[in-house]
Design a protein around this motif. Structure first.
Motif, PDB file in Angstrom:
ATOM      1  N   THR A  32       0.809  -1.226   0.000  1.00 55.32           N
ATOM      2  CA  THR A  32       0.000   0.000   0.000  1.00 55.32           C
ATOM      3  C   THR A  32       0.840   1.273   0.000  1.00 55.32           C
ATOM      4  O   THR A  32       0.333   2.332  -0.362  1.00 55.32           O
ATOM      5  CB  THR A  32      -0.920   0.033   1.228  1.00 55.32           C
ATOM      6  N   GLY A  33       2.096   1.179   0.451  1.00 48.68           N
ATOM      7  CA  GLY A  33       2.902   2.385   0.592  1.00 48.68           C
ATOM      8  C   GLY A  33       2.432   3.290   1.704  1.00 48.68           C
ATOM      9  O   GLY A  33       2.812   4.461   1.774  1.00 48.68           O
ATOM     10  N   ALA A  34       1.611   2.768   2.620  1.00 46.55           N
ATOM     11  CA  ALA A  34       1.060   3.588   3.700  1.00 46.55           C
ATOM     12  C   ALA A  34       2.092   3.796   4.801  1.00 46.55           C
ATOM     13  O   ALA A  34       3.078   3.068   4.910  1.00 46.55           O
ATOM     14  CB  ALA A  34      -0.193   2.932   4.268  1.00 46.55           C
TER      15      ALA A  34
ATOM     16  N   ALA B 198      -3.028  -6.450  -1.404  1.00 46.14           N
ATOM     17  CA  ALA B 198      -3.397  -5.973  -0.074  1.00 46.14           C
ATOM     18  C   ALA B 198      -4.702  -6.611   0.390  1.00 46.14           C
ATOM     19  O   ALA B 198      -4.849  -6.988   1.558  1.00 46.14           O
ATOM     20  CB  ALA B 198      -3.503  -4.455  -0.069  1.00 46.14           C
ATOM     21  N   LEU B 199      -5.663  -6.757  -0.528  1.00 50.32           N
ATOM     22  CA  LEU B 199      -6.941  -7.379  -0.171  1.00 50.32           C
ATOM     23  C   LEU B 199      -6.746  -8.848   0.186  1.00 50.32           C
ATOM     24  O   LEU B 199      -7.399  -9.373   1.095  1.00 50.32           O
ATOM     25  CB  LEU B 199      -7.931  -7.228  -1.322  1.00 50.32           C
ATOM     26  N   GLU B 200      -5.832  -9.522  -0.511  1.00 52.25           N
ATOM     27  CA  GLU B 200      -5.545 -10.914  -0.184  1.00 52.25           C
ATOM     28  C   GLU B 200      -4.920 -11.027   1.208  1.00 52.25           C
ATOM     29  O   GLU B 200      -5.237 -11.937   1.985  1.00 52.25           O
ATOM     30  CB  GLU B 200      -4.612 -11.511  -1.240  1.00 52.25           C
ATOM     31  N   ILE B 201      -4.013 -10.098   1.528  1.00 59.12           N
ATOM     32  CA  ILE B 201      -3.395 -10.091   2.856  1.00 59.12           C
ATOM     33  C   ILE B 201      -4.451  -9.882   3.937  1.00 59.12           C
ATOM     34  O   ILE B 201      -4.436 -10.537   4.991  1.00 59.12           O
ATOM     35  CB  ILE B 201      -2.307  -9.002   2.935  1.00 59.12           C
TER      36      ILE B 201
ATOM     37  N   ALA C 180       7.782  -9.919  -6.723  1.00 65.26           N
ATOM     38  CA  ALA C 180       7.740 -10.920  -5.660  1.00 65.26           C
ATOM     39  C   ALA C 180       7.547 -12.338  -6.181  1.00 65.26           C
ATOM     40  O   ALA C 180       7.573 -13.291  -5.397  1.00 65.26           O
ATOM     41  CB  ALA C 180       6.625 -10.568  -4.673  1.00 65.26           C
ATOM     42  N   GLY C 181       7.349 -12.489  -7.500  1.00 64.88           N
ATOM     43  CA  GLY C 181       7.141 -13.820  -8.068  1.00 64.88           C
ATOM     44  C   GLY C 181       5.804 -14.415  -7.696  1.00 64.88           C
ATOM     45  O   GLY C 181       5.684 -15.633  -7.504  1.00 64.88           O
ATOM     46  N   LEU C 182       4.772 -13.584  -7.619  1.00 63.27           N
ATOM     47  CA  LEU C 182       3.432 -14.042  -7.248  1.00 63.27           C
ATOM     48  C   LEU C 182       2.557 -14.208  -8.478  1.00 63.27           C
ATOM     49  O   LEU C 182       2.737 -13.499  -9.482  1.00 63.27           O
ATOM     50  CB  LEU C 182       2.781 -13.034  -6.291  1.00 63.27           C
TER      51      LEU C 182
ATOM     52  N   ASP D 294       0.136  -3.094  -8.245  1.00 65.51           N
ATOM     53  CA  ASP D 294      -0.201  -4.479  -7.933  1.00 65.51           C
ATOM     54  C   ASP D 294       0.468  -5.439  -8.927  1.00 65.51           C
ATOM     55  O   ASP D 294       1.074  -6.442  -8.526  1.00 65.51           O
ATOM     56  CB  ASP D 294      -1.717  -4.661  -7.979  1.00 65.51           C
ATOM     57  N   ALA D 295       0.372  -5.107 -10.208  1.00 67.42           N
ATOM     58  CA  ALA D 295       0.976  -5.962 -11.233  1.00 67.42           C
ATOM     59  C   ALA D 295       2.498  -5.978 -11.100  1.00 67.42           C
ATOM     60  O   ALA D 295       3.143  -7.037 -11.222  1.00 67.42           O
ATOM     61  CB  ALA D 295       0.562  -5.479 -12.617  1.00 67.42           C
ATOM     62  N   ARG D 296       3.082  -4.818 -10.834  1.00 70.07           N
ATOM     63  CA  ARG D 296       4.532  -4.738 -10.719  1.00 70.07           C
ATOM     64  C   ARG D 296       5.030  -5.477  -9.473  1.00 70.07           C
ATOM     65  O   ARG D 296       6.040  -6.194  -9.524  1.00 70.07           O
ATOM     66  CB  ARG D 296       4.957  -3.259 -10.657  1.00 70.07           C
ATOM     67  N   LEU D 297       4.331  -5.333  -8.340  1.00 71.51           N
ATOM     68  CA  LEU D 297       4.742  -6.011  -7.116  1.00 71.51           C
ATOM     69  C   LEU D 297       4.630  -7.524  -7.266  1.00 71.51           C
ATOM     70  O   LEU D 297       5.492  -8.270  -6.797  1.00 71.51           O
ATOM     71  CB  LEU D 297       3.905  -5.526  -5.932  1.00 71.51           C
TER      72      LEU D 297
END
Length: 423
Positions: free
Chosen positions: A235-237, A277-280, A411-413, A404-407
């Motif tokens: 999130t960068g929060a 983030a929603l998955e977390i 992270a290899g997700l 989201d796509a870049r992370l």
């Protein structure tokens, strides 16, 4: 002794090694003197015969160099004029009854009610200023620049440079608050410099480090802390906002509504959450339901990143993630890197990491500022701060979808699951 004082003479005034302080009277202005302490403080005083009591009395005029010699002379002449008119000159100093320790407690209770970092500031002031061995027993009215300098020097000598700078800022706020209430007479921090040179942090995790962090953080840490740190990167929060997150701040559209009282800039902020983030959040909700199945015991509102406690669950304190990482990446105070093979970083560096990779992906400062809630970027003009009332929610969603796509790539997700279940 009396001599014609000059600014240069005051600057060079030295106290003999066998004395705690000396007093030098000004031959130019009757009754005006300067008292120099062994610690380096210098203060102007007016000595006079009180017309009300007939006894010799003294009034502090101000500290040098905050108060100039010319101003001190003018104040002294003003005071002697009041004596000639039969009045007690100048406001008397505040009562010496309240100690620095009591002043700090009053500040904590009355002056920091709305401060988000109240607990951390209170601990810092109590331990490093108000302790009996430092300045706790000193009368607040007698607190000197030398007392403050000593408190700061003790922290610097321990190597706690960042904490010393934080203590300096906290003491400055305390002094200004106390002066406004009349507890002390002078701004003792005027002209003082932060004890350690501030360094602008530049740490951002590289693509390889993001992958190592995401996969390696589970080994040394567990449960809520792992998900909290991953959520911070997703999130960068700000870490304080993440630690205080409640499930009821997230609406049905996956938008996180950070309330103004939990936002650093005191503005409510809406952030569309990326699918990671929603998955977390889903993982954390299941984790809490499985292990605890309870709610926050203080308000009843469900907390997100929490740990078990007697009678319920409590939020992870905003300082806990930093401490957890520090324990992993130090050995007897020496930085050794993290056990999963990357150099030390802080939770705030995860926020900088998101911003950096968004810039690499082509997003400009305004776009990055939108999702970081940087009003210095997004509200920097009259037009943007006053006239444009657009919430930029659609634009923020686009930016967070890109992140989201870049992370996931870093992270290899796998890509997010299709909510409709279609191929």
């Amino acid at each position: 002794m009396a001599t014609t004082l000059t600014a240069a003479a005051l600057s060079n005034l030295r106290v003999p090694p066998d004395k705690r302080q000396i007093e030098v009277f000004d031959a130019n202005t009757k009754g005006l003197s300067v008292i120099a302490s062994a610690g380096g403080a210098r203060a102007f005083f007016l000595t006079f015969t009180d017309p009300q009591t007939g006894k010799r009395a003294r009034r502090k005029l101000g500290n040098f160099p905050e108060m100039s010699l010319a101003t001190a002379r003018a104040r002294a002449r003003e005071g002697r004029g009041q004596v000639a008119d039969g009045a007690t000159p100048l406001p008397p100093p505040p009562p010496a009854g309240i100690t620095v320790a009591e002043l700090v407690e009053s500040y904590i209770e009355r002056g920091m009610r709305d401060l988000r970092s109240k607990d951390a500031v209170a601990r810092r002031l109590r331990v490093n200023l108000a302790a009996p061995s430092i300045a706790g027993r000193v009368a607040a009215a007698s607190l000197s620049r030398a007392d403050i300098a000593r408190a700061l020097d003790l922290m610097v000598d321990r190597g706690a440079l960042a904490e010393a700078n934080s203590l300096f800022r906290n003491i400055r706020s305390l002094v200004r608050w106390a002066r406004g209430r009349g507890e002390i007479t002078d701004d003792l921090t005027f002209g003082l410099k932060p004890p350690a040179r501030s360094q602008v942090r530049e740490r951002a995790l590289s693509a390889e480090e993001v992958a190592a962090f995401w996969s390696g953080i589970e080994a040394p840490l567990r449960g809520s802390m792992v998900r909290l740190l991953r959520f911070t990167l997703a999130t960068g929060a700000r870490i304080g906002e993440v630690c205080g997150l409640r499930f009821d701040e997230i609406d049905a559209d996956g938008v996180w509504h950070i309330p103004a009282d939990r936002s650093k800039n005191k503005r409510g902020f809406a952030l569309p959450l990326p699918s990671i983030a929603l998955e977390i959040l889903g993982e954390q909700r299941a984790y809490l339901a499985t292990h605890y199945g309870r709610k926050d015991r203080s308000t009843g509102a469900p907390l997100v990143f929490a740990f078990p406690a007697p009678g319920g669950i409590e939020a992870i304190d905003h300082g806990a993630p930093s401490k957890a990482l520090k324990r992993l990446q130090t050995n007897n105070g020496n930085k050794i890197g993290l056990p999963f093979g990357i150099q030390p970083f802080t939770p705030h560096d995860l926020r900088r990491t998101m911003a950096t990779h968004l810039a690499i992906a082509g997003k400009n400062d305004f776009d990055v500022g939108l999702v970081l809630n940087h009003i210095s970027t997004t509200r920097s003009s009259i037009t943007s701060s006053v006239y444009i009332r657009h919430d930029y929610l659609s634009e923020k969603r686009t930016i967070m979808t890109l992140w989201d796509a870049r992370l996931r790539e870093l992270a290899g997700l796998p890509p997010p699951a299709d909510p409709a279940g279609s191929s």
